[in-house]
Design a protein around this motif. Structure first.
Motif, PDB file in Angstrom:
ATOM      1  N   LYS A 103       0.828  -1.212   0.000  1.00  0.00           N
ATOM      2  CA  LYS A 103       0.000   0.000   0.000  1.00  0.00           C
ATOM      3  C   LYS A 103       0.862   1.262   0.000  1.00  0.00           C
ATOM      4  N   ASP A 104       2.025   1.195   0.606  1.00  0.00           N
ATOM      5  CA  ASP A 104       2.925   2.352   0.611  1.00  0.00           C
ATOM      6  C   ASP A 104       3.636   2.517  -0.731  1.00  0.00           C
ATOM      7  N   TYR A 105       3.770   1.407  -1.459  1.00  0.00           N
ATOM      8  CA  TYR A 105       4.327   1.492  -2.811  1.00  0.00           C
ATOM      9  C   TYR A 105       3.298   2.078  -3.765  1.00  0.00           C
ATOM     10  N   MET A 106       2.042   1.708  -3.589  1.00  0.00           N
ATOM     11  CA  MET A 106       0.975   2.126  -4.497  1.00  0.00           C
ATOM     12  C   MET A 106       0.473   3.542  -4.215  1.00  0.00           C
ATOM     13  N   PHE A 107       0.569   3.970  -2.976  1.00  0.00           N
ATOM     14  CA  PHE A 107       0.035   5.281  -2.593  1.00  0.00           C
ATOM     15  C   PHE A 107       1.122   6.075  -1.869  1.00  0.00           C
ATOM     16  N   ARG A 108       1.557   7.160  -2.492  1.00  0.00           N
ATOM     17  CA  ARG A 108       2.685   7.927  -1.988  1.00  0.00           C
ATOM     18  C   ARG A 108       2.221   9.216  -1.325  1.00  0.00           C
ATOM     19  N   PRO A 109       2.945   9.697  -0.323  1.00  0.00           N
ATOM     20  CA  PRO A 109       2.661  11.020   0.233  1.00  0.00           C
ATOM     21  C   PRO A 109       3.179  12.101  -0.707  1.00  0.00           C
ATOM     22  N   GLU A 110       2.778  13.341  -0.476  1.00  0.00           N
ATOM     23  CA  GLU A 110       3.225  14.419  -1.352  1.00  0.00           C
ATOM     24  C   GLU A 110       4.732  14.609  -1.257  1.00  0.00           C
ATOM     25  N   PHE A 111       5.264  14.577  -0.056  1.00  0.00           N
ATOM     26  CA  PHE A 111       6.701  14.766   0.139  1.00  0.00           C
ATOM     27  C   PHE A 111       7.306  13.569   0.862  1.00  0.00           C
ATOM     28  N   GLU A 112       8.477  13.174   0.386  1.00  0.00           N
ATOM     29  CA  GLU A 112       9.255  12.118   1.046  1.00  0.00           C
ATOM     30  C   GLU A 112      10.646  12.681   1.314  1.00  0.00           C
ATOM     31  N   LEU A 113      11.047  12.636   2.565  1.00  0.00           N
ATOM     32  CA  LEU A 113      12.370  13.137   2.967  1.00  0.00           C
ATOM     33  C   LEU A 113      13.121  12.012   3.669  1.00  0.00           C
ATOM     34  N   TYR A 114      14.323  11.733   3.177  1.00  0.00           N
ATOM     35  CA  TYR A 114      15.101  10.628   3.735  1.00  0.00           C
ATOM     36  C   TYR A 114      16.517  11.067   4.070  1.00  0.00           C
ATOM     37  N   ASP A 115      17.051  10.458   5.112  1.00  0.00           N
ATOM     38  CA  ASP A 115      18.467  10.577   5.445  1.00  0.00           C
ATOM     39  C   ASP A 115      19.124   9.293   4.944  1.00  0.00           C
ATOM     40  N   LEU A 116      19.773   9.370   3.795  1.00  0.00           N
ATOM     41  CA  LEU A 116      20.287   8.164   3.146  1.00  0.00           C
ATOM     42  C   LEU A 116      21.438   7.520   3.905  1.00  0.00           C
ATOM     43  N   ASP A 117      22.145   8.301   4.716  1.00  0.00           N
ATOM     44  CA  ASP A 117      23.205   7.703   5.524  1.00  0.00           C
ATOM     45  C   ASP A 117      22.630   6.708   6.522  1.00  0.00           C
ATOM     46  N   LYS A 118      21.493   7.057   7.115  1.00  0.00           N
ATOM     47  CA  LYS A 118      20.877   6.208   8.131  1.00  0.00           C
ATOM     48  C   LYS A 118      19.805   5.286   7.560  1.00  0.00           C
ATOM     49  N   ASP A 119      19.287   5.648   6.388  1.00  0.00           N
ATOM     50  CA  ASP A 119      18.130   4.947   5.846  1.00  0.00           C
ATOM     51  C   ASP A 119      18.300   4.739   4.337  1.00  0.00           C
ATOM     52  N   PRO A 120      19.261   3.904   3.926  1.00  0.00           N
ATOM     53  CA  PRO A 120      19.551   3.742   2.498  1.00  0.00           C
ATOM     54  C   PRO A 120      18.398   3.141   1.698  1.00  0.00           C
ATOM     55  N   ASN A 121      17.482   2.426   2.365  1.00  0.00           N
ATOM     56  CA  ASN A 121      16.345   1.827   1.665  1.00  0.00           C
ATOM     57  C   ASN A 121      15.146   2.763   1.578  1.00  0.00           C
ATOM     58  N   GLU A 122      15.283   3.983   2.059  1.00  0.00           N
ATOM     59  CA  GLU A 122      14.233   5.002   1.951  1.00  0.00           C
ATOM     60  C   GLU A 122      12.897   4.515   2.524  1.00  0.00           C
ATOM     61  N   LEU A 123      12.938   4.097   3.777  1.00  0.00           N
ATOM     62  CA  LEU A 123      11.752   3.557   4.443  1.00  0.00           C
ATOM     63  C   LEU A 123      11.178   4.501   5.481  1.00  0.00           C
ATOM     64  N   ASN A 124      12.001   5.365   6.058  1.00  0.00           N
ATOM     65  CA  ASN A 124      11.573   6.233   7.159  1.00  0.00           C
ATOM     66  C   ASN A 124      11.399   7.663   6.664  1.00  0.00           C
TER      67      ASN A 124
END
Length: 487
Positions: A419-440
């Motif tokens: 459901k998170d793949y199919m429906f996205r929020p308007e903005f996604e902000l990630y810290d790639l050093d801590k979250d390389p899979n862009e989950l948080n």
């Protein structure tokens, strides 16, 4: 008096003729000093499947050799994880949203670059280069992306493709060879029968002439972290690997032929891909597996060398970089990218810590504009049409990798909920050093409000500087639209 004037004219002609004769050798020397350039572009090849990028299973000895002799870029990005859109950027030095190259060219999609764009092959030809292309083209119109020579070969057989390039490699002029495979793109038919059969990725049971078929056991492949570790995924990745090993053999053949011409020491070789692997979660997304790609450059004309370069570079930088390497003068303001020629031999160059991405369409039925800024460790994605379902490319939807999840109503696709793949929020902000899979997603967290606003400001400036029509969605300022009236 008349005789005096005639005498003066004769003397003037002789003087100019003499000067021209003296300058001619200098012009010839200049052309001889220009390097040859090979830009080898794979189709849907991610960093996940190359020995030199850390995969110990896949067999890519020739590309690994290029990496050993050249430089691996660890942070190289396309601007749109879609074949045609990405290739227009590679050859124009401008983002697709500014050139009309919003998505696919072929069939009913019909996206095409504005006819006033000056492309890389045209600019090189004007400076005396022999320009040649072979394999996948996927840009339009031909008048914008014109090459002197068009070579024909099976784009799934890179050995055959290499064989056809002999005359170009032996050209009397400096040459630019644009060598584009169909591998490892998914093969037709996209919809398997039965549904859980793996796609062929262009592989054939009978193989290809001159190519050794390299087969992989699905149990041995490395499943990237964003893909579910299922029987279907492993079988498809094994086919994907086989297609890449075919690329590697053709690349090796081309390098052998280049060596035999005696021109290897004056030929810059680049290996890149147009976008990430053709699996959901990579291709057609602006997630890291979709836009962070292999880039290997061997420049024998540069005496300095580093094995790894950590600069953030983008495919929008390729045209000005290649022009710079070719010693072709150009106006920096004509491009959205900038040359990275001067930093190829630096491991951690300063000032190369930011890239942008811009995706609008893949297929014409897949309208889902996204804009991206990555600055140091932070990455912001703006899903402009976030109220829409996230669209699927036809080949990715039909893939057994996706269908194994969809048909069985499994909650997760890899580490991400369906459901998170199919429906996205308007903005996604990630810290790639801590979250390389862009989950948080940090966009909704109060402690990151300042970071979010800073990144939004960078994105707006980027859109203004590149005349992105979709900047209207920030404030509905219609100044970009014009009057709609032909004057």
């Amino acid at each position: 008096m008349l005789k005096t004037i005639q005498a003066l004219l004769v003397v003037t002609v002789l003087v100019f003729t003499s000067c021209a004769e003296k300058k001619a050798p200098e012009q010839v020397v200049k052309k001889q000093n220009q390097p040859n350039i090979i830009l080898f572009v794979a189709d849907d090849h991610g960093t996940d499947a190359l020995g030199c990028y850390g995969n110990e299973v896949i067999k890519t000895p020739n590309l690994d050799q290029l990496a050993a002799e050249g430089t691996i870029f660890k942070n190289a990005y396309c601007t749109s994880a879609s074949c045609a859109a990405s290739r227009s950027v590679i050859l124009s030095g401008k983002f697709g949203h500014a050139t009309g190259s919003y998505g696919h060219v072929h069939d009913y999609h019909h996206f095409s670059t504005f006819d006033n764009v000056k492309s890389l092959p045209v600019l090189l030809e004007q400076d005396g280069y022999e320009t040649a292309r072979i394999g996948k083209y996927h840009v339009a119109p031909e008048t914008v992306y014109h090459f002197n020579t068009v070579l024909e070969a099976d784009p799934r057989n890179t050995v055959e493709m290499a064989d056809k390039c002999g005359d170009v490699l032996n050209s009397d002029k400096p040459f630019f060879l644009y060598f584009c495979t169909d591998d490892p793109h998914r093969g037709h038919p996209f919809e398997p029968d039965p549904w859980n059969a793996p796609n062929s990725f262009g592989n054939k049971v009978e193989g290809y002439d001159g190519v050794e078929t390299v087969v992989y056991d699905p149990k041995d492949v490395l499943v990237p972290s964003f893909i579910p570790d299922t029987k279907e995924s492993r079988e498809e990745i094994a086919q994907y690997y086989q297609s890449i090993s075919r690329i590697d053999q053709g690349f090796g053949k081309l390098m052998k032929m280049l060596q035999e011409t005696g021109k290897a020491d004056n030929t810059i070789v680049m290996y890149i891909s147009d976008n990430g692997m053709a699996f959901p979660g990579a291709k057609t997304t602006v997630s890291e597996p979709g836009i962070k790609l292999p880039c290997i450059i061997k420049d024998p004309t540069n005496s300095k060398k580093v094995s790894t370069n950590n600069a953030m570079i983008s495919w929008v930088d390729l045209t000005p970089t290649i022009l710079d390497m070719a010693k072709v003068s150009y106006n920096e303001k004509d491009f959205h990218g900038k040359s990275f020629k001067s930093i190829v031999s630096e491991e951690n160059p300063k000032g190369w810590n930011e890239i942008y991405a811009s995706h609008t369409f893949h297929e014409i039925t897949m309208y889902y504009p996204m804009r991206v800024v990555r600055s140091n460790n932070y990455k912001l994605i703006w899903n402009i049409a976030w109220r829409l379902d996230y669209p699927f490319a036809s080949d990715l939807w039909a893939s057994s990798t996706w269908q194994s999840i969809y048909r069985n109503n499994i909650e997760y696709y890899g580490p991400k909920k369906v459901k998170d793949y199919m429906f996205r929020p308007e903005f996604e902000l990630y810290d790639l050093d801590k979250d390389p899979n862009e989950l948080n997603n940090l966009a909704e967290e109060k402690s990151f409000e300042e970071v979010l606003e800073t990144m939004k400001s960078k994105m707006k400036t980027f859109q203004q500087n590149t005349r992105d029509p979709w900047q209207i969605m920030w404030s509905h300022d219609s100044s970009m639209q014009g009057t709609g009236v032909n004057l």
